[in-house]
Design a protein around this motif. Structure first.
Motif, PDB file in Angstrom:
ATOM      1  N   PRO A 105       4.668 -19.307   9.887  1.00 42.24           N
ATOM      2  CA  PRO A 105       4.332 -18.973  11.278  1.00 42.24           C
ATOM      3  C   PRO A 105       2.855 -18.668  11.498  1.00 42.24           C
ATOM      4  CG  PRO A 105       5.279 -17.067  10.207  1.00 42.24           C
ATOM      5  CD  PRO A 105       5.336 -18.186   9.199  1.00 42.24           C
ATOM      6  N   ALA A 106       2.450 -18.880  12.731  1.00 45.58           N
ATOM      7  CA  ALA A 106       1.147 -18.435  13.222  1.00 45.58           C
ATOM      8  C   ALA A 106       1.380 -17.766  14.570  1.00 45.58           C
ATOM      9  CB  ALA A 106       0.182 -19.597  13.371  1.00 45.58           C
ATOM     10  N   VAL A 107       0.936 -16.536  14.701  1.00 46.72           N
ATOM     11  CA  VAL A 107       1.037 -15.836  15.975  1.00 46.72           C
ATOM     12  C   VAL A 107      -0.044 -16.364  16.904  1.00 46.72           C
ATOM     13  CG1 VAL A 107       0.771 -13.602  17.127  1.00 46.72           C
ATOM     14  CG2 VAL A 107       2.061 -13.766  14.982  1.00 46.72           C
ATOM     15  N   VAL A 108       0.362 -16.805  18.098  1.00 44.32           N
ATOM     16  CA  VAL A 108      -0.564 -17.329  19.103  1.00 44.32           C
ATOM     17  C   VAL A 108      -0.505 -16.389  20.301  1.00 44.32           C
ATOM     18  CG1 VAL A 108      -1.167 -19.271  20.570  1.00 44.32           C
ATOM     19  CG2 VAL A 108      -0.136 -19.688  18.317  1.00 44.32           C
ATOM     20  N   ILE A 109      -1.604 -15.718  20.588  1.00 37.17           N
ATOM     21  CA  ILE A 109      -1.624 -14.743  21.670  1.00 37.17           C
ATOM     22  C   ILE A 109      -2.598 -15.175  22.760  1.00 37.17           C
ATOM     23  CG2 ILE A 109      -3.272 -13.319  20.359  1.00 37.17           C
ATOM     24  CD1 ILE A 109      -2.127 -10.867  21.792  1.00 37.17           C
ATOM     25  N   GLY A 110      -2.112 -15.108  24.000  1.00 36.87           N
ATOM     26  CA  GLY A 110      -2.942 -15.369  25.172  1.00 36.87           C
ATOM     27  C   GLY A 110      -2.710 -14.269  26.186  1.00 36.87           C
ATOM     28  N   ASP A 111      -3.002 -14.555  27.451  1.00 35.61           N
ATOM     29  CA  ASP A 111      -2.753 -13.576  28.505  1.00 35.61           C
ATOM     30  C   ASP A 111      -1.275 -13.676  28.882  1.00 35.61           C
ATOM     31  OD1 ASP A 111      -2.654 -11.910  30.632  1.00 35.61           O
ATOM     32  OD2 ASP A 111      -3.770 -13.216  31.989  1.00 35.61           O
ATOM     33  N   ALA A 112      -0.461 -12.843  28.254  1.00 28.58           N
ATOM     34  CA  ALA A 112       0.986 -12.915  28.475  1.00 28.58           C
ATOM     35  C   ALA A 112       1.440 -12.180  29.723  1.00 28.58           C
ATOM     36  CB  ALA A 112       1.722 -12.358  27.253  1.00 28.58           C
ATOM     37  N   GLY A 113       0.540 -11.454  30.375  1.00 32.24           N
ATOM     38  CA  GLY A 113       0.912 -10.754  31.599  1.00 32.24           C
ATOM     39  C   GLY A 113       2.014  -9.731  31.365  1.00 32.24           C
ATOM     40  N   ASP A 133      -0.548 -16.367  10.238  1.00 28.65           N
ATOM     41  CA  ASP A 133      -1.887 -16.612  10.774  1.00 28.65           C
ATOM     42  C   ASP A 133      -2.003 -15.990  12.162  1.00 28.65           C
ATOM     43  OD1 ASP A 133      -3.284 -18.467   8.775  1.00 28.65           O
ATOM     44  OD2 ASP A 133      -1.335 -19.419   9.017  1.00 28.65           O
ATOM     45  N   PHE A 134      -3.259 -15.719  12.576  1.00 31.14           N
ATOM     46  CA  PHE A 134      -3.514 -14.935  13.781  1.00 31.14           C
ATOM     47  C   PHE A 134      -4.472 -15.721  14.675  1.00 31.14           C
ATOM     48  CE2 PHE A 134      -4.972 -10.336  15.095  1.00 31.14           C
ATOM     49  CZ  PHE A 134      -4.495 -10.572  16.370  1.00 31.14           C
ATOM     50  N   LEU A 135      -3.935 -16.298  15.747  1.00 32.73           N
ATOM     51  CA  LEU A 135      -4.734 -17.103  16.666  1.00 32.73           C
ATOM     52  C   LEU A 135      -4.782 -16.450  18.041  1.00 32.73           C
ATOM     53  CD1 LEU A 135      -3.336 -20.689  15.906  1.00 32.73           C
ATOM     54  CD2 LEU A 135      -5.214 -19.484  14.760  1.00 32.73           C
ATOM     55  N   ALA A 136      -5.980 -16.283  18.585  1.00 36.31           N
ATOM     56  CA  ALA A 136      -6.156 -15.783  19.945  1.00 36.31           C
ATOM     57  C   ALA A 136      -6.692 -16.921  20.806  1.00 36.31           C
ATOM     58  CB  ALA A 136      -7.118 -14.602  19.973  1.00 36.31           C
ATOM     59  N   LEU A 137      -5.987 -17.222  21.882  1.00 38.29           N
ATOM     60  CA  LEU A 137      -6.463 -18.279  22.776  1.00 38.29           C
ATOM     61  C   LEU A 137      -7.764 -17.869  23.439  1.00 38.29           C
ATOM     62  CD1 LEU A 137      -3.101 -19.379  24.426  1.00 38.29           C
ATOM     63  CD2 LEU A 137      -4.282 -20.367  22.452  1.00 38.29           C
ATOM     64  N   ALA A 164      -4.296  -2.687  14.435  1.00 32.75           N
ATOM     65  CA  ALA A 164      -3.073  -2.327  13.728  1.00 32.75           C
ATOM     66  C   ALA A 164      -2.941  -3.033  12.386  1.00 32.75           C
ATOM     67  CB  ALA A 164      -1.854  -2.638  14.599  1.00 32.75           C
ATOM     68  N   THR A 165      -3.422  -4.284  12.324  1.00 29.51           N
ATOM     69  CA  THR A 165      -3.258  -5.079  11.102  1.00 29.51           C
ATOM     70  C   THR A 165      -4.465  -5.029  10.180  1.00 29.51           C
ATOM     71  OG1 THR A 165      -4.123  -7.076  12.179  1.00 29.51           O
ATOM     72  CG2 THR A 165      -1.730  -6.702  12.282  1.00 29.51           C
ATOM     73  N   GLY A 166      -5.613  -4.581  10.705  1.00 28.93           N
ATOM     74  CA  GLY A 166      -6.842  -4.629   9.918  1.00 28.93           C
ATOM     75  C   GLY A 166      -7.348  -6.034   9.704  1.00 28.93           C
ATOM     76  N   ARG A 167      -6.939  -6.956  10.574  1.00 25.90           N
ATOM     77  CA  ARG A 167      -7.341  -8.356  10.463  1.00 25.90           C
ATOM     78  C   ARG A 167      -8.051  -8.792  11.733  1.00 25.90           C
ATOM     79  NH1 ARG A 167      -2.004 -11.584   9.205  1.00 25.90           N
ATOM     80  NH2 ARG A 167      -3.502 -13.293   9.360  1.00 25.90           N
ATOM     81  N   HIS A 168      -8.802  -9.889  11.628  1.00 26.18           N
ATOM     82  CA  HIS A 168      -9.486 -10.444  12.793  1.00 26.18           C
ATOM     83  C   HIS A 168      -8.825 -11.751  13.204  1.00 26.18           C
ATOM     84  CE1 HIS A 168     -12.741  -7.564  12.912  1.00 26.18           C
ATOM     85  NE2 HIS A 168     -12.903  -7.713  11.613  1.00 26.18           N
ATOM     86  N   ALA A 169      -8.606 -11.895  14.496  1.00 31.40           N
ATOM     87  CA  ALA A 169      -8.016 -13.123  15.015  1.00 31.40           C
ATOM     88  C   ALA A 169      -9.031 -14.254  15.003  1.00 31.40           C
ATOM     89  CB  ALA A 169      -7.519 -12.898  16.442  1.00 31.40           C
ATOM     90  N   THR A 170      -8.544 -15.466  14.851  1.00 36.13           N
ATOM     91  CA  THR A 170      -9.361 -16.660  15.070  1.00 36.13           C
ATOM     92  C   THR A 170      -9.334 -16.963  16.554  1.00 36.13           C
ATOM     93  OG1 THR A 170      -8.869 -17.580  12.882  1.00 36.13           O
ATOM     94  CG2 THR A 170      -9.610 -19.125  14.579  1.00 36.13           C
ATOM     95  N   VAL A 171     -10.465 -16.807  17.231  1.00 32.97           N
ATOM     96  CA  VAL A 171     -10.540 -17.026  18.675  1.00 32.97           C
ATOM     97  C   VAL A 171     -10.839 -18.499  18.921  1.00 32.97           C
ATOM     98  CG1 VAL A 171     -11.698 -16.405  20.817  1.00 32.97           C
ATOM     99  CG2 VAL A 171     -11.309 -14.660  19.059  1.00 32.97           C
ATOM    100  N   LEU A 172      -9.989 -19.148  19.714  1.00 32.55           N
ATOM    101  CA  LEU A 172     -10.099 -20.594  19.917  1.00 32.55           C
ATOM    102  C   LEU A 172     -10.795 -20.961  21.219  1.00 32.55           C
ATOM    103  CD1 LEU A 172      -6.534 -21.499  18.651  1.00 32.55           C
ATOM    104  CD2 LEU A 172      -8.684 -21.834  17.437  1.00 32.55           C
ATOM    105  N   GLY A 173     -10.788 -20.075  22.203  1.00 30.54           N
ATOM    106  CA  GLY A 173     -11.478 -20.345  23.458  1.00 30.54           C
ATOM    107  C   GLY A 173     -12.880 -19.767  23.442  1.00 30.54           C
ATOM    108  N   LYS A 174     -13.508 -19.673  24.622  1.00 24.69           N
ATOM    109  CA  LYS A 174     -14.814 -19.026  24.707  1.00 24.69           C
ATOM    110  C   LYS A 174     -14.692 -17.582  24.246  1.00 24.69           C
ATOM    111  CE  LYS A 174     -14.758 -20.030  29.052  1.00 24.69           C
ATOM    112  NZ  LYS A 174     -15.053 -20.089  30.506  1.00 24.69           N
ATOM    113  N   PRO A 175     -15.618 -17.040  23.472  1.00 23.48           N
ATOM    114  CA  PRO A 175     -16.952 -17.550  23.145  1.00 23.48           C
ATOM    115  C   PRO A 175     -17.043 -18.313  21.825  1.00 23.48           C
ATOM    116  CG  PRO A 175     -16.803 -15.270  22.483  1.00 23.48           C
ATOM    117  CD  PRO A 175     -15.471 -15.631  23.058  1.00 23.48           C
ATOM    118  N   SER A 176     -15.948 -18.900  21.354  1.00 24.17           N
ATOM    119  CA  SER A 176     -15.981 -19.653  20.106  1.00 24.17           C
ATOM    120  C   SER A 176     -17.014 -20.774  20.168  1.00 24.17           C
ATOM    121  CB  SER A 176     -14.604 -20.256  19.830  1.00 24.17           C
ATOM    122  OG  SER A 176     -14.672 -21.261  18.853  1.00 24.17           O
TER     123      SER A 176
END
Length: 256
Positions: A105-113, A133-137, A164-176
């Motif tokens: 799995p890879a967790v994909v997080i965006g603006d879930a409202g 894996d940790f992905l931030a849109l 909480a996890t002590g990890r950094h997300a891979t940001v895929l949108g701006k400012p990537s």
């Protein structure tokens, strides 16, 4: 100038209405033979819905001109052979519907409202804690909501899971940097010959300049608040009232 990247929300439109002069500004940039790409961090709408919304406002735009983080996430998931665990807005789910399931799995997080419940966040946390894996849109702090006020965007929730996890997300949108460069490559434009126009001094402006773009203009529309131009580094090349003023600024300095 050989190409222009434009943010959408807060620059071209606000809520369900185009910003005054915005549609005409896009037409002026096209008339000046400047290729355009619309780079948006919106994670509540799938790309076809974004394009349909713009068409309804009178903006003639092709699907291939829109760059949004969901497409980058799809590419990442397919390339790395991961199965998405989605913490996103229901409106974005069609972008991931046909991806393989059942793999690592890879967790994909965006603006879930409203979907940002404790249960949903805790489920994502447990998967991340188990090594997903940790992905931030996107990691924007705020967005301008339909009532005209600022609301929490995905960034605060991404940061909560990082803490909480002590990890950094891979940001895929701006400012990537990769996100900006992909949009520029799509129109055959080198960063040093490109301009960015946005209302977010952090993700749009500073992000574009860090990616090597020659120019990044901050507009005083959308989520802009007085003093934003001094809050982040690098600062904007210039601050202008709106997209119409930005288009004039760019065309006047376009060069031969």
């Amino acid at each position: 100038m050989r190409g222009v990247l434009l943010d959408l929300a807060g620059v071209v439109y606000d809520g369900e209405k185009p910003i005054a002069g915005g549609i005409e500004a896009v037409a002026a940039l096209r008339d000046a033979c400047l290729p355009l790409r619309f780079v948006s961090n919106t994670t509540r709408l799938a790309k076809p819905a974004i394009v349909a919304k713009l068409h309804a406002m009178g903006l003639d735009i092709g699907t291939d001109e829109v760059f949004a983080p969901a497409a980058a996430a799809r590419d990442w998931l397919l390339r790395h052979r991961r199965s998405p665990h989605l913490l996103i807005h229901p409106g974005l789910e069609p972008e991931f519907r046909d991806l393989p399931r059942g793999g690592q799995p890879a967790v994909v997080i965006g603006d879930a409202g409203e979907a940002f419940t404790y249960s949903a966040l805790n489920e994502a946390f447990r998967l991340l804690d188990d090594g997903a894996d940790f992905l931030a849109l996107a990691a924007n702090r705020t967005f301008r909501d339909g009532d005209g006020r600022l609301s929490l965007d995905a960034g605060p929730f991404v940061t909560a899971l990082e803490f909480a996890t002590g990890r950094h997300a891979t940001v895929l949108g701006k400012p990537s940097v990769d996100f900006f460069l992909a949009a520029l490559a799509d129109m055959g434009c080198e960063p040093e010959t490109a301009a960015m126009v946005g209302d977010d001094a952090e993700a749009d402006v500073a992000g574009a300049l860090r990616a090597g773009l020659a120019t990044a203009l901050l507009v005083r529309s959308g989520k802009y608040r007085p003093g934003d131009e001094t809050r982040f580094d690098p600062p904007p090349t210039a601050v202008v009232d709106d997209l119409a003023a930005a288009a004039t600024w760019i065309i006047e300095r376009r060069g031969p």
